[in-house]
Design a protein around this motif. Structure first.
Motif, mmCIF file in Angstrom:
data_model
loop_
_atom_site.group_PDB
_atom_site.id
_atom_site.type_symbol
_atom_site.label_atom_id
_atom_site.label_comp_id
_atom_site.label_asym_id
_atom_site.label_seq_id
_atom_site.Cartn_x
_atom_site.Cartn_y
_atom_site.Cartn_z
ATOM 1 N N GLU A 143 0.832 -1.193 0.000
ATOM 2 C CA GLU A 143 0.000 0.000 0.000
ATOM 3 C C GLU A 143 0.873 1.253 0.000
ATOM 4 O OE1 GLU A 143 -3.230 2.087 3.023
ATOM 5 O OE2 GLU A 143 -2.358 0.156 3.536
ATOM 6 N N ALA A 144 0.468 2.294 -0.742
ATOM 7 C CA ALA A 144 1.177 3.573 -0.765
ATOM 8 C C ALA A 144 0.624 4.462 0.347
ATOM 9 C CB ALA A 144 1.025 4.254 -2.108
ATOM 10 N N ILE A 145 1.501 4.889 1.254
ATOM 11 C CA ILE A 145 1.118 5.728 2.391
ATOM 12 C C ILE A 145 1.763 7.113 2.206
ATOM 13 C CG2 ILE A 145 1.172 5.967 4.909
ATOM 14 C CD1 ILE A 145 -0.129 3.346 4.125
ATOM 15 N N PRO A 146 0.981 8.205 2.131
ATOM 16 C CA PRO A 146 1.593 9.531 2.015
ATOM 17 C C PRO A 146 2.512 9.805 3.206
ATOM 18 C CG PRO A 146 -0.772 9.643 1.624
ATOM 19 C CD PRO A 146 -0.485 8.266 2.156
ATOM 20 N N LEU A 147 3.713 10.317 2.923
ATOM 21 C CA LEU A 147 4.704 10.596 3.962
ATOM 22 C C LEU A 147 4.918 12.091 4.166
ATOM 23 C CD1 LEU A 147 6.911 9.704 5.953
ATOM 24 C CD2 LEU A 147 8.468 9.537 4.012
ATOM 25 N N CYS A 148 5.197 12.806 3.080
ATOM 26 C CA CYS A 148 5.488 14.243 3.196
ATOM 27 C C CYS A 148 5.383 14.877 1.823
ATOM 28 C CB CYS A 148 6.888 14.453 3.778
ATOM 29 S SG CYS A 148 8.238 13.848 2.733
ATOM 30 N N ASN A 149 5.447 16.200 1.804
ATOM 31 C CA ASN A 149 5.540 16.917 0.541
ATOM 32 C C ASN A 149 6.950 16.740 -0.006
ATOM 33 O OD1 ASN A 149 2.903 18.022 0.529
ATOM 34 N ND2 ASN A 149 3.566 19.553 2.008
ATOM 35 N N SER A 150 7.078 16.664 -1.298
ATOM 36 C CA SER A 150 8.392 16.505 -1.919
ATOM 37 C C SER A 150 9.365 17.587 -1.466
ATOM 38 C CB SER A 150 8.267 16.527 -3.445
ATOM 39 O OG SER A 150 7.540 15.404 -3.899
ATOM 40 N N ALA A 151 8.870 18.806 -1.291
ATOM 41 C CA ALA A 151 9.719 19.930 -0.888
ATOM 42 C C ALA A 151 10.272 19.782 0.529
ATOM 43 C CB ALA A 151 8.941 21.235 -1.005
ATOM 44 N N VAL A 166 4.101 14.800 -3.741
ATOM 45 C CA VAL A 166 3.995 14.068 -2.478
ATOM 46 C C VAL A 166 4.871 12.821 -2.531
ATOM 47 C CG1 VAL A 166 2.413 12.858 -0.898
ATOM 48 C CG2 VAL A 166 1.642 14.909 -2.109
ATOM 49 N N VAL A 167 5.595 12.567 -1.439
ATOM 50 C CA VAL A 167 6.392 11.346 -1.290
ATOM 51 C C VAL A 167 5.531 10.329 -0.553
ATOM 52 C CG1 VAL A 167 8.465 10.332 -0.258
ATOM 53 C CG2 VAL A 167 8.551 12.654 -1.205
ATOM 54 N N HIS A 168 5.479 9.110 -1.084
ATOM 55 C CA HIS A 168 4.736 8.004 -0.475
ATOM 56 C C HIS A 168 5.703 6.887 -0.133
ATOM 57 C CE1 HIS A 168 1.721 10.052 -2.965
ATOM 58 N NE2 HIS A 168 0.820 9.591 -2.116
ATOM 59 N N TRP A 169 5.487 6.238 1.007
ATOM 60 C CA TRP A 169 6.246 5.019 1.297
ATOM 61 C C TRP A 169 5.319 3.842 1.063
ATOM 62 C CZ3 TRP A 169 5.457 1.511 5.413
ATOM 63 C CH2 TRP A 169 4.582 1.911 6.410
ATOM 64 N N HIS A 170 5.920 2.698 0.751
ATOM 65 C CA HIS A 170 5.145 1.521 0.381
ATOM 66 C C HIS A 170 5.337 0.405 1.392
ATOM 67 C CE1 HIS A 170 3.936 2.908 -3.657
ATOM 68 N NE2 HIS A 170 4.968 3.701 -3.453
ATOM 69 N N THR A 171 4.210 -0.095 1.869
ATOM 70 C CA THR A 171 4.249 -1.232 2.777
ATOM 71 C C THR A 171 4.671 -2.457 1.964
ATOM 72 O OG1 THR A 171 1.944 -1.805 2.397
ATOM 73 C CG2 THR A 171 2.414 -0.295 4.225
ATOM 74 N N ALA A 172 5.201 -3.426 2.640
ATOM 75 C CA ALA A 172 5.577 -4.695 2.025
ATOM 76 C C ALA A 172 5.150 -5.781 3.007
ATOM 77 C CB ALA A 172 7.076 -4.728 1.760
ATOM 78 N N PHE A 173 5.497 -7.012 2.744
ATOM 79 C CA PHE A 173 5.055 -8.095 3.595
ATOM 80 C C PHE A 173 5.517 -7.929 5.037
ATOM 81 C CE2 PHE A 173 9.227 -9.414 2.314
ATOM 82 C CZ PHE A 173 9.739 -10.080 3.404
ATOM 83 N N ASN A 174 6.599 -7.217 5.275
ATOM 84 C CA ASN A 174 7.112 -7.078 6.647
ATOM 85 C C ASN A 174 7.061 -5.658 7.188
ATOM 86 O OD1 ASN A 174 9.063 -6.115 4.969
ATOM 87 N ND2 ASN A 174 10.752 -7.181 5.920
ATOM 88 N N LEU A 175 6.454 -4.737 6.468
ATOM 89 C CA LEU A 175 6.318 -3.356 6.930
ATOM 90 C C LEU A 175 4.855 -2.989 6.975
ATOM 91 C CD1 LEU A 175 9.069 -1.539 4.857
ATOM 92 C CD2 LEU A 175 9.109 -1.964 7.293
ATOM 93 N N LYS A 176 4.448 -2.411 8.075
ATOM 94 C CA LYS A 176 3.060 -1.983 8.222
ATOM 95 C C LYS A 176 3.041 -0.591 8.843
ATOM 96 C CE LYS A 176 1.087 -6.584 8.935
ATOM 97 N NZ LYS A 176 2.081 -7.280 8.258
ATOM 98 N N PRO A 177 2.059 0.238 8.463
ATOM 99 C CA PRO A 177 1.964 1.557 9.080
ATOM 100 C C PRO A 177 1.520 1.440 10.543
ATOM 101 C CG PRO A 177 0.111 1.195 7.604
ATOM 102 C CD PRO A 177 1.026 0.011 7.451
ATOM 103 N N ILE A 178 1.919 2.401 11.329
ATOM 104 C CA ILE A 178 1.453 2.501 12.707
ATOM 105 C C ILE A 178 0.080 3.147 12.671
ATOM 106 C CG2 ILE A 178 1.883 3.592 14.949
ATOM 107 C CD1 ILE A 178 3.882 1.425 14.275
#
Length: 123
Positions: A4-12, A109-121
Motif C-alpha cells: 500500500e502507498a502511504i503519504p509521507l510528506c511533501n516533496s519539498a 507528495v512522497v509516499h512510502w510503500h508497505t511490504a510483507f514485513n512493513l506496516k503503518p502505525i
C-alpha cells in the motif's frame, strides 16, 4: 510497486543532503523508526537501524548526513552508508546494508510503500 502507498510528506520537505523526515513502521512485529532523505534528487527511505548493531543512527534528531552531505552516518560507531543504496562503505559493518523502504513521488507528495514485513502505525 508492492504494498500500500502511504503519504509521507511533501516533496519539498526533503532537501538534498538535508534533514530526514521520520516515520514509524512495524517491522518484524516491532514498532521501528524509519527515515526518508533526498540524495541527488531521489528520495530514499530506510529503517533507522544500523547494520552493525540495531541502534538508531541519527546523531541529532533527523540528522543522518555527514557534514559534507555525502554519507549517511551512524552516530554510535561511525558506519558510513551510501544514501541511495544503503550499502555500508566504511566502519564496522562494511558490506552490510540498511533495510530499505520503497518510496515513490507523484504530484508533489512522497509516499512510502508497505511490504510483507512493513506496516503503518495506526493512531
Amino acid at each position: 510497486m508492492d504494498g500500500e502507498a502511504i503519504p509521507l510528506c511533501n516533496s519539498a520537505d526533503l532537501a538534498d543532503g538535508g534533514l530526514a523526515v521520520p516515520f514509524d513502521v512495524i517491522y518484524g512485529g516491532q514498532t521501528c523508526r524509519a527515515f526518508a532523505v533526498r540524495w541527488q534528487g531521489g528520495a530514499h527511505a530506510y529503517l533507522n537501524r544500523c547494520a552493525h548493531v540495531a541502534m538508531e543512527m541519527d546523531w541529532q534528531p533527523n540528522r543522518f548526513f555527514d557534514d559534507t552531505g555525502r554519507w549517511l552516518l551512524c552516530s554510535t560507531h561511525g558506519a558510513a552508508y551510501e544514501p541511495d543504496t544503503g550499502v555500508c562503505v566504511g566502519g564496522p559493518c562494511r558490506g552490510g546494508r540498511l533495510v530499505a523502504i520503497a518510496l515513490t513521488e507523484r504530484d508533489g507528495v512522497v509516499h512510502w510503500h508497505t511490504a510483507f514485513n512493513l506496516k503503518p502505525i495506526e493512531f
